[in-house]
Design a protein around this motif. Structure first.
Motif, PDB file in Angstrom:
ATOM      1  N   PRO A  54      -1.794  21.312 -13.518  1.00  0.00           N
ATOM      2  CA  PRO A  54      -0.569  21.207 -14.325  1.00  0.00           C
ATOM      3  C   PRO A  54      -0.626  20.082 -15.358  1.00  0.00           C
ATOM      4  CG  PRO A  54      -0.020  21.367 -12.006  1.00  0.00           C
ATOM      5  CD  PRO A  54      -1.505  21.287 -12.087  1.00  0.00           C
ATOM      6  N   ILE A  55      -1.241  18.947 -14.990  1.00  0.00           N
ATOM      7  CA  ILE A  55      -1.313  17.833 -15.943  1.00  0.00           C
ATOM      8  C   ILE A  55      -2.166  18.228 -17.146  1.00  0.00           C
ATOM      9  CG2 ILE A  55      -2.291  15.524 -16.322  1.00  0.00           C
ATOM     10  CD1 ILE A  55      -1.358  14.750 -13.558  1.00  0.00           C
ATOM     11  N   LEU A  79       0.837  -1.200   0.000  1.00  0.00           N
ATOM     12  CA  LEU A  79       0.000   0.000   0.000  1.00  0.00           C
ATOM     13  C   LEU A  79       0.876   1.256   0.000  1.00  0.00           C
ATOM     14  CD1 LEU A  79      -3.244   0.520   0.684  1.00  0.00           C
ATOM     15  CD2 LEU A  79      -2.195   1.566   2.664  1.00  0.00           C
ATOM     16  N   THR A 100      -2.503  14.693  -3.776  1.00  0.00           N
ATOM     17  CA  THR A 100      -1.628  14.805  -4.944  1.00  0.00           C
ATOM     18  C   THR A 100      -2.440  14.958  -6.217  1.00  0.00           C
ATOM     19  OG1 THR A 100      -0.335  13.150  -3.801  1.00  0.00           O
ATOM     20  CG2 THR A 100       0.445  13.814  -5.951  1.00  0.00           C
ATOM     21  N   TYR A 101      -3.520  14.187  -6.302  1.00  0.00           N
ATOM     22  CA  TYR A 101      -4.341  14.243  -7.515  1.00  0.00           C
ATOM     23  C   TYR A 101      -4.853  15.657  -7.753  1.00  0.00           C
ATOM     24  CZ  TYR A 101      -8.257  13.509 -10.666  1.00  0.00           C
ATOM     25  OH  TYR A 101      -9.117  13.597 -11.718  1.00  0.00           O
ATOM     26  N   LEU A 143       2.004  10.902 -10.847  1.00  0.00           N
ATOM     27  CA  LEU A 143       1.217  12.127 -11.097  1.00  0.00           C
ATOM     28  C   LEU A 143       2.137  13.341 -11.186  1.00  0.00           C
ATOM     29  CD1 LEU A 143      -1.819  11.514  -8.721  1.00  0.00           C
ATOM     30  CD2 LEU A 143      -1.922  11.719 -11.192  1.00  0.00           C
ATOM     31  N   LEU A 145      -3.363  10.938   0.962  1.00  0.00           N
ATOM     32  CA  LEU A 145      -2.160  11.375   0.255  1.00  0.00           C
ATOM     33  C   LEU A 145      -2.411  11.419  -1.254  1.00  0.00           C
ATOM     34  CD1 LEU A 145       0.893  11.997   0.607  1.00  0.00           C
ATOM     35  CD2 LEU A 145       1.306   9.584   0.122  1.00  0.00           C
ATOM     36  N   LEU A 146      -3.044  10.358  -1.762  1.00  0.00           N
ATOM     37  CA  LEU A 146      -3.292  10.286  -3.203  1.00  0.00           C
ATOM     38  C   LEU A 146      -4.273  11.366  -3.647  1.00  0.00           C
ATOM     39  CD1 LEU A 146      -3.424   6.542  -4.199  1.00  0.00           C
ATOM     40  CD2 LEU A 146      -1.563   8.178  -4.251  1.00  0.00           C
ATOM     41  N   THR A 150      -2.008  18.194  -8.662  1.00  0.00           N
ATOM     42  CA  THR A 150      -1.366  18.043  -9.971  1.00  0.00           C
ATOM     43  C   THR A 150      -2.360  18.108 -11.124  1.00  0.00           C
ATOM     44  OG1 THR A 150      -1.526  15.645  -9.758  1.00  0.00           O
ATOM     45  CG2 THR A 150       0.581  16.649  -9.159  1.00  0.00           C
ATOM     46  N   THR A 201      -4.886   2.544   4.973  1.00  0.00           N
ATOM     47  CA  THR A 201      -5.629   2.803   3.739  1.00  0.00           C
ATOM     48  C   THR A 201      -6.091   4.258   3.697  1.00  0.00           C
ATOM     49  OG1 THR A 201      -6.437   0.564   4.000  1.00  0.00           O
ATOM     50  CG2 THR A 201      -7.411   1.855   2.246  1.00  0.00           C
ATOM     51  N   GLY A 221      -3.147   6.526   3.056  1.00  0.00           N
ATOM     52  CA  GLY A 221      -2.755   6.405   1.649  1.00  0.00           C
ATOM     53  C   GLY A 221      -3.715   7.142   0.740  1.00  0.00           C
ATOM     54  N   ALA A 231       2.711  15.835 -14.418  1.00  0.00           N
ATOM     55  CA  ALA A 231       2.460  17.267 -14.365  1.00  0.00           C
ATOM     56  C   ALA A 231       3.686  18.079 -14.747  1.00  0.00           C
ATOM     57  CB  ALA A 231       1.986  17.655 -12.968  1.00  0.00           C
TER      58      ALA A 231
END
Lengths: 227, 218
Positions: B37-38, A74, B30-31, A85, B26-27, B34, B20, B23, A89
């Protein structure tokens, strides 16, 4: 201090993931069509390994034994996705080239292997160093293999460097052999197997020479008798 | 005994849930950081691609915003819905950029980006993705050869239908010995795209952007 030296030595040479442990062959074989590709994926893997070792080590005592593997996976998966990601970017062209292989770092055995074998048993700083050095060892192999295949297959060196370091770096692309017709086998997957075989053989050869040199410097007891 | 086992299981599960949640947080963070910019770098990459088939001097509108959706299938052969980009100069339609798929490459689909001037002549063609043999069929890719530039300036008026073939088949288009299937597929796809363009010209240049164009079923 010698413990740190051992870690560096293990990662780069004695326990090199690419040519000794032979872990993480999937990216090793698939991505190394050019030196820059190998270097980039290797470096990203080293970052992931340093980060995953560094985050598992401080919590190693509180993770229940039974679920440690799922927790490790995990953590690794979350870190890889963050890096994926981030690269998408801020380093878009490189991300496009490495493509599917960045998420696949999760499945690279070497990452989990170092977390399980080292970070779960050692303090944070050496763990991070171990992850990074193992990653750098892999980077070395990937870059060498990439350089080998690129040279044999296309006759150039560092092509695509502008994708990793910006358009200004394009001048560093070296055409080693002008008007090279190309050697397809080196670029295709078999070239990766053959190249890796050569690298493993060279490492073993160097090790054997070293071992032989050491036995020679010992007092020759029966050396005279052996033909 | 069984109670302590139960307790142990609960603790373990709680740990798993905790990790979980950490995690996922955090994801998610970040998503969302970003995301912009993506999208920006994807649009930039897209624009760089469009600039290759159609010189920036040919339009003064934002191509990425002036699009028409085209349903899958039909003469363009795309397997999914694609976008057609309408180029305009001073409000007047100047060209359109279409995506087309050649389903009959040597190994799978060849995706093409085709820019067609308002008068029906080709501004440029580029291969978006292909799985042709490296070193053999990949000369259709601009990174491996200039072959694809042969299409520049071609049109249905200039080359009659029966000559939209590779030279081996009696047509007008060059090919390289050893790899005929690949250029054959590309020529055919470009030819069909031109036909699609002449049949749907008005819809493609309709002022109302983002309206659906019916694929012309064969």
């Amino acid at each position: 201090m010698s413990a740190y030296r051992d870690i560096v030595e293990n990662g780069l040479w004695k326990q090199n993931p690419g040519v000794v442990q032979l872990l993480g062959l999937c990216p090793t074989l698939a991505v190394t069509t050019t030196a820059v590709n190998g270097l980039s994926l290797g470096f990203v893997t080293a970052l992931v390994m340093a980060a995953s070792n560094g985050s598992v080590s401080p919590i190693r005592r509180i993770i229940p034994e039974e679920i440690r593997i799922p927790v490790f996976i995990l953590i690794i998966a979350a870190l890889v996705t963050v890096i994926d990601l981030g690269m998408n970017a801020f380093a878009h062209p490189l991300h496009k080239v490495l493509g599917i292989f960045i998420p696949l770092i999760v499945t690279n055995c070497i990452v989990l292997a170092r977390v399980e074998a080292f970070a779960a048993r050692n303090p944070t700083t050496p763990s991070m160093l171990d992850g990074f050095m193992m990653g750098m060892g892999l980077t070395m192999v990937l870059t060498l293999l990439g350089a080998l295949r690129e040279l044999a297959g296309k006759g150039t060196m560092f092509s695509g460097i502008d994708l990793a370091f910006g358009p200004a770096a394009k001048q560093f692309v070296v055409t080693v052999i002008p008007d090279y017709p190309g050697f397809l086998l080196a670029i295709l997957p078999p070239g990766a197997f053959i190249g890796l075989g050569l690298l493993i053989a060279s490492r073993n050869w160097i090790e054997q020479r070293k071992a032989a040199a050491e036995t020679v410097t010992m007092p020759p007891m029966t050396a005279a008798r052996s033909h | 005994m069984s109670e302590s086992k139960l307790k142990h299981t609960a603790t373990t599960a709680a740990f798993m849930v905790m990790f979980t949640v950490i995690g996922t947080t955090l994801l998610a963070y970040t998503y969302f950081t970003t995301k912009a910019p993506i999208e920006a770098s994807e649009a930039e990459a897209r624009m760089a691609l469009l600039d290759q088939v159609l010189p920036p001097t040919m339009h003064d509108n934002d191509l990425l915003k002036d699009t028409v959706k085209i349903v899958a299938g039909g003469e363009l052969g795309n397997r999914t819905e694609t976008l057609a980009y309408s180029a305009r100069l001073g409000g007047q339609p100047s060209a359109v950029i279409l995506e087309a798929t050649a389903p009959d490459g040597y190994s799978g689909d060849i995706k093409l980006l085709i820019a067609i001037h308002h008068d029906g002549s080709l501004a440029g063609v580029r291969v978006l993705t292909h799985k042709e043999t490296p070193g053999l069929g990949d000369y259709i890719d601009i990174g491996h050869g200039d072959w694809i530039k042969h299409f520049d300036g071609q049109s249905l008026a200039k080359t009659p239908d029966e000559f939209w073939k590779v030279k081996k088949d009696g047509g007008h288009f060059d090919y390289m010995a050893g790899a005929t299937i690949t250029p054959r597929a590309v020529v055919k796809a470009v030819h069909q795209a031109l036909h699609y363009f002449s049949a749907n010209k008005d819809t493609l240049f309709a002022q109302t952007a983002a309206n659906e164009v019916q694929g012309v079923a064969k």
